[in-house]
Structures are given as C-alpha cells and as structure tokens.
Design a protein around this motif. Structure first.
Motif, PDB file in Angstrom:
ATOM      1  N   PHE A  62       0.774  -1.182   0.086  1.00 10.90           N
ATOM      2  CA  PHE A  62      -0.001   0.048   0.050  1.00 10.90           C
ATOM      3  C   PHE A  62       0.822   1.244  -0.056  1.00 10.90           C
ATOM      4  O   PHE A  62       0.449   2.122  -0.731  1.00 10.90           O
ATOM      5  N   LEU A  63       1.915   1.171   0.566  1.00  6.58           N
ATOM      6  CA  LEU A  63       2.999   2.306   0.861  1.00  6.58           C
ATOM      7  C   LEU A  63       3.456   2.729  -0.672  1.00  6.58           C
ATOM      8  O   LEU A  63       3.489   3.814  -0.962  1.00  6.58           O
ATOM      9  N   LEU A  89      -5.108   7.617   0.022  1.00  6.36           N
ATOM     10  CA  LEU A  89      -4.519   8.510  -0.867  1.00  6.36           C
ATOM     11  C   LEU A  89      -4.873   9.934  -0.437  1.00  6.36           C
ATOM     12  O   LEU A  89      -5.927  10.290  -0.369  1.00  6.36           O
ATOM     13  N   SER A  90      -4.036  10.643  -0.243  1.00  2.00           N
ATOM     14  CA  SER A  90      -4.105  12.109   0.189  1.00  2.00           C
ATOM     15  C   SER A  90      -3.310  12.900  -0.853  1.00  2.00           C
ATOM     16  O   SER A  90      -3.418  14.186  -0.763  1.00  2.00           O
ATOM     17  N   CYS A  91      -2.790  12.278  -1.989  1.00  2.00           N
ATOM     18  CA  CYS A  91      -2.233  13.343  -3.155  1.00  2.00           C
ATOM     19  C   CYS A  91      -3.426  13.962  -4.172  1.00  2.00           C
ATOM     20  O   CYS A  91      -2.846  14.653  -4.969  1.00  2.00           O
ATOM     21  N   PHE A  92      -4.549  13.525  -4.083  1.00  2.77           N
ATOM     22  CA  PHE A  92      -5.666  13.843  -4.823  1.00  2.77           C
ATOM     23  C   PHE A  92      -6.597  14.744  -4.126  1.00  2.77           C
ATOM     24  O   PHE A  92      -6.899  14.495  -3.259  1.00  2.77           O
ATOM     25  N   PRO A  93      -7.212  15.855  -4.853  1.00  8.27           N
ATOM     26  CA  PRO A  93      -8.336  16.641  -4.043  1.00  8.27           C
ATOM     27  C   PRO A  93      -9.397  15.360  -3.828  1.00  8.27           C
ATOM     28  O   PRO A  93      -9.757  14.706  -4.718  1.00  8.27           O
ATOM     29  N   ARG A  94     -10.212  15.573  -2.825  1.00  2.75           N
ATOM     30  CA  ARG A  94     -11.352  14.690  -2.354  1.00  2.75           C
ATOM     31  C   ARG A  94     -12.700  15.484  -2.827  1.00  2.75           C
ATOM     32  O   ARG A  94     -12.674  16.719  -2.644  1.00  2.75           O
ATOM     33  N   MET A  95     -13.654  14.781  -3.279  1.00  2.84           N
ATOM     34  CA  MET A  95     -14.866  15.130  -3.414  1.00  2.84           C
ATOM     35  C   MET A  95     -15.935  13.894  -3.258  1.00  2.84           C
ATOM     36  O   MET A  95     -15.525  12.913  -3.568  1.00  2.84           O
ATOM     37  N   ASP A  96     -16.895  14.276  -2.606  1.00  2.53           N
ATOM     38  CA  ASP A  96     -18.220  13.400  -2.710  1.00  2.53           C
ATOM     39  C   ASP A  96     -18.502  12.873  -4.022  1.00  2.53           C
ATOM     40  O   ASP A  96     -18.600  13.977  -5.054  1.00  2.53           O
ATOM     41  N   LEU A  97     -18.896  11.837  -4.399  1.00  2.00           N
ATOM     42  CA  LEU A  97     -19.255  11.417  -5.704  1.00  2.00           C
ATOM     43  C   LEU A  97     -20.409  12.014  -6.318  1.00  2.00           C
ATOM     44  O   LEU A  97     -20.601  12.521  -7.449  1.00  2.00           O
ATOM     45  N   ASP A  98     -21.724  12.373  -5.206  1.00  2.00           N
ATOM     46  CA  ASP A  98     -22.911  12.943  -5.880  1.00  2.00           C
ATOM     47  C   ASP A  98     -22.329  14.484  -6.232  1.00  2.00           C
ATOM     48  O   ASP A  98     -22.985  14.899  -7.173  1.00  2.00           O
ATOM     49  N   ALA A  99     -21.541  14.882  -5.576  1.00  2.00           N
ATOM     50  CA  ALA A  99     -21.097  16.424  -5.930  1.00  2.00           C
ATOM     51  C   ALA A  99     -20.339  16.414  -7.033  1.00  2.00           C
ATOM     52  O   ALA A  99     -20.441  17.361  -7.953  1.00  2.00           O
TER      53      ALA A  99
END
Length: 112
Positions: A62-63, A89-99
């Motif tokens: 995983f690392l 994973l913290s390297c990409f912006p996060r967004m709720d799927l519905d949004a």
C-alpha cells in the motif's frame, strides 16, 4: 514511471493502470472510486480478502502504491479527483461522488 507518450505508466496495481490508460487516451478529468489503498475495516480489498492462493497486499505494498500515485499527481496536468468513500490516498483532491457528478452535469450543460 515513464513519461513517454508511447508508453503506459506502471504503478503496480490495476487501478493505477486504469488511470494511466485514461490519461494516455486523453481523458480531461479522472474520478477515482474505490481506491482504498489501505486496510479498511480490517480488509485488504473492498470486497474482502482473496483466497490465500491468489495473494493479498501487505502493508508495504500500500505504501508503494500510494507513492506511485503521489508521483503521478505531481506530473499530471489533468484533474484527478478522489471520490472514494474510504482512502489512504491523500495526493488528490477529495470530493463526494454526488457532488462530483453534479459538477460534471453542470459543466456538460454549459458546454452544449
């Protein structure tokens, strides 16, 4: 991880390969779903562990995978959004799927 246009990037797992193919074929945006990249609820996969003979990732794997995605995040000029419910994973912006889907529908409506 190569940057040559005639090569597909390799990241050690099928999810990375899927993103690599999307970028290779000209995706303008990539949305990640189910990219846990960690032990979630004690499981190694969202669907539960594979039988012993199929193999399951160890923590070090995983690392390694997260590091490869971090390198990809730095190199990509295409937006990659992580809409996974649980993720390491913290390297990409996060967004709720519905949004994320609502944003895509709005952008698509403006483009026509």
């Amino acid at each position: 991880m190569g940057r040559r246009p005639d090569r597909i990037r390799q990241g050690g797992n099928s999810g990375f390969q899927a993103v690599s193919l999307a970028l290779h074929f000209g995706a303008s945006r990539v949305v990640l779903l189910g990219y846990d990249m960690q032990f979630t609820g004690g499981r190694k996969h969202w669907h539960g562990d594979h039988p012993d003979k199929m193999g399951n990732p160890l923590p070090k794997r995983f690392l390694d995978w997260r590091q490869r995605f971090a390198e990809l995040a730095q190199q990509s000029t295409v937006p990659i959004i992580n809409a996974s419910r649980e993720t390491g994973l913290s390297c990409f912006p996060r967004m709720d799927l519905d949004a994320c889907l609502a944003e895509s529908a709005t952008c698509g409506a403006r483009a026509t």
